[in-house]
Design a protein around this motif. Structure first.
Motif, PDB file in Angstrom:
ATOM      1  N   ILE A  21       0.782  -1.345  -0.020  1.00 31.87           N
ATOM      2  CA  ILE A  21       0.139   0.108   0.021  1.00 31.87           C
ATOM      3  C   ILE A  21       0.944   1.287   0.061  1.00 31.87           C
ATOM      4  N   SER A  22       1.969   1.125   0.780  1.00 30.83           N
ATOM      5  CA  SER A  22       2.928   2.422   1.096  1.00 30.83           C
ATOM      6  C   SER A  22       3.787   2.640  -0.492  1.00 30.83           C
ATOM      7  N   ARG A  23       3.796   1.429  -1.319  1.00 30.09           N
ATOM      8  CA  ARG A  23       4.234   1.871  -2.659  1.00 30.09           C
ATOM      9  C   ARG A  23       3.168   2.169  -3.871  1.00 30.09           C
ATOM     10  N   ILE A  24       1.853   1.697  -3.410  1.00 37.07           N
ATOM     11  CA  ILE A  24       0.935   2.319  -4.471  1.00 37.07           C
ATOM     12  C   ILE A  24       0.771   3.805  -4.397  1.00 37.07           C
ATOM     13  N   VAL A  25       0.422   4.291  -2.999  1.00 37.89           N
ATOM     14  CA  VAL A  25      -0.246   5.498  -2.906  1.00 37.89           C
ATOM     15  C   VAL A  25       1.143   6.627  -3.433  1.00 37.89           C
ATOM     16  N   ASP A  26       0.602   7.470  -3.979  1.00 40.79           N
ATOM     17  CA  ASP A  26       1.659   8.506  -4.761  1.00 40.79           C
ATOM     18  C   ASP A  26       2.167   9.351  -3.938  1.00 40.79           C
ATOM     19  N   SER A  27       3.490   9.515  -4.218  1.00 42.47           N
ATOM     20  CA  SER A  27       4.325  10.528  -3.361  1.00 42.47           C
ATOM     21  C   SER A  27       4.699  11.543  -4.370  1.00 42.47           C
ATOM     22  N   SER A  28       5.061  12.791  -3.736  1.00 41.49           N
ATOM     23  CA  SER A  28       5.448  13.915  -4.591  1.00 41.49           C
ATOM     24  C   SER A  28       6.312  14.660  -3.955  1.00 41.49           C
ATOM     25  N   VAL A  29       7.068  15.441  -4.831  1.00 45.89           N
ATOM     26  CA  VAL A  29       8.119  16.268  -4.350  1.00 45.89           C
ATOM     27  C   VAL A  29       7.689  17.687  -4.733  1.00 45.89           C
ATOM     28  N   GLY A  30       7.750  18.457  -3.328  1.00 46.56           N
ATOM     29  CA  GLY A  30       7.242  19.653  -3.518  1.00 46.56           C
ATOM     30  C   GLY A  30       8.063  20.724  -4.205  1.00 46.56           C
ATOM     31  N   SER A  31       7.642  22.016  -4.342  1.00 44.18           N
ATOM     32  CA  SER A  31       8.754  23.187  -5.124  1.00 44.18           C
ATOM     33  C   SER A  31       9.830  23.463  -4.311  1.00 44.18           C
ATOM     34  N   ASP A  32       9.592  23.101  -2.969  1.00 43.44           N
ATOM     35  CA  ASP A  32      10.864  23.554  -2.095  1.00 43.44           C
ATOM     36  C   ASP A  32      12.030  22.260  -1.843  1.00 43.44           C
ATOM     37  N   GLY A  33      11.452  21.113  -2.867  1.00 43.85           N
ATOM     38  CA  GLY A  33      12.232  19.797  -2.455  1.00 43.85           C
ATOM     39  C   GLY A  33      11.826  18.965  -1.518  1.00 43.85           C
ATOM     40  N   MET A  34      11.078  19.455  -0.755  1.00 44.88           N
ATOM     41  CA  MET A  34      10.407  18.477   0.312  1.00 44.88           C
ATOM     42  C   MET A  34       9.569  17.093  -0.333  1.00 44.88           C
ATOM     43  N   LEU A  35       9.814  16.131   0.080  1.00 51.23           N
ATOM     44  CA  LEU A  35       9.008  14.943  -0.063  1.00 51.23           C
ATOM     45  C   LEU A  35       7.705  14.945   0.778  1.00 51.23           C
ATOM     46  N   HIS A  36       6.579  14.826  -0.119  1.00 53.13           N
ATOM     47  CA  HIS A  36       5.206  14.643   0.682  1.00 53.13           C
ATOM     48  C   HIS A  36       4.772  13.169   0.490  1.00 53.13           C
ATOM     49  N   GLU A  37       5.018  12.471   1.412  1.00 53.82           N
ATOM     50  CA  GLU A  37       4.715  10.879   1.356  1.00 53.82           C
ATOM     51  C   GLU A  37       3.193  10.790   2.401  1.00 53.82           C
TER      52      GLU A  37
END
Length: 73
Positions: A21-37
């Motif tokens: 499930i943790s691999r399926i959910v999309d994570s994104s990188v913000g404009s400031d370079g912070m990973l949003h998981e």
């Protein structure tokens, strides 16, 4: 006898499901370079379940093997 193996393998399957499930959910990188998981807590929880399931299966398997050996002797 099968019931104790089912109970011991439950954390193992929960760990695999948590990691999937943790691999399926999309994570994104913000404009400031912070990973949003969004579901980051599933990663350490999945590994905890995975390792505890492996340990539980080892204990149940070794206990069953020693019990069987004791009955034969």
């Amino acid at each position: 006898m099968k019931k104790k193996y089912l109970i011991a393998s439950a954390p193992l399957s929960l760990g695999i499901i948590s990691l999937m499930i943790s691999r399926i959910v999309d994570s994104s990188v913000g404009s400031d370079g912070m990973l949003h998981e969004p579901l980051f807590f599933l990663i350490p929880l999945g590994f905890l379940f995975l390792f505890s399931g492996i340990i539980a299966l080892l204990f149940v398997g070794l206990g069953s093997a020693l019990n069987k050996k004791k009955k034969i002797s």
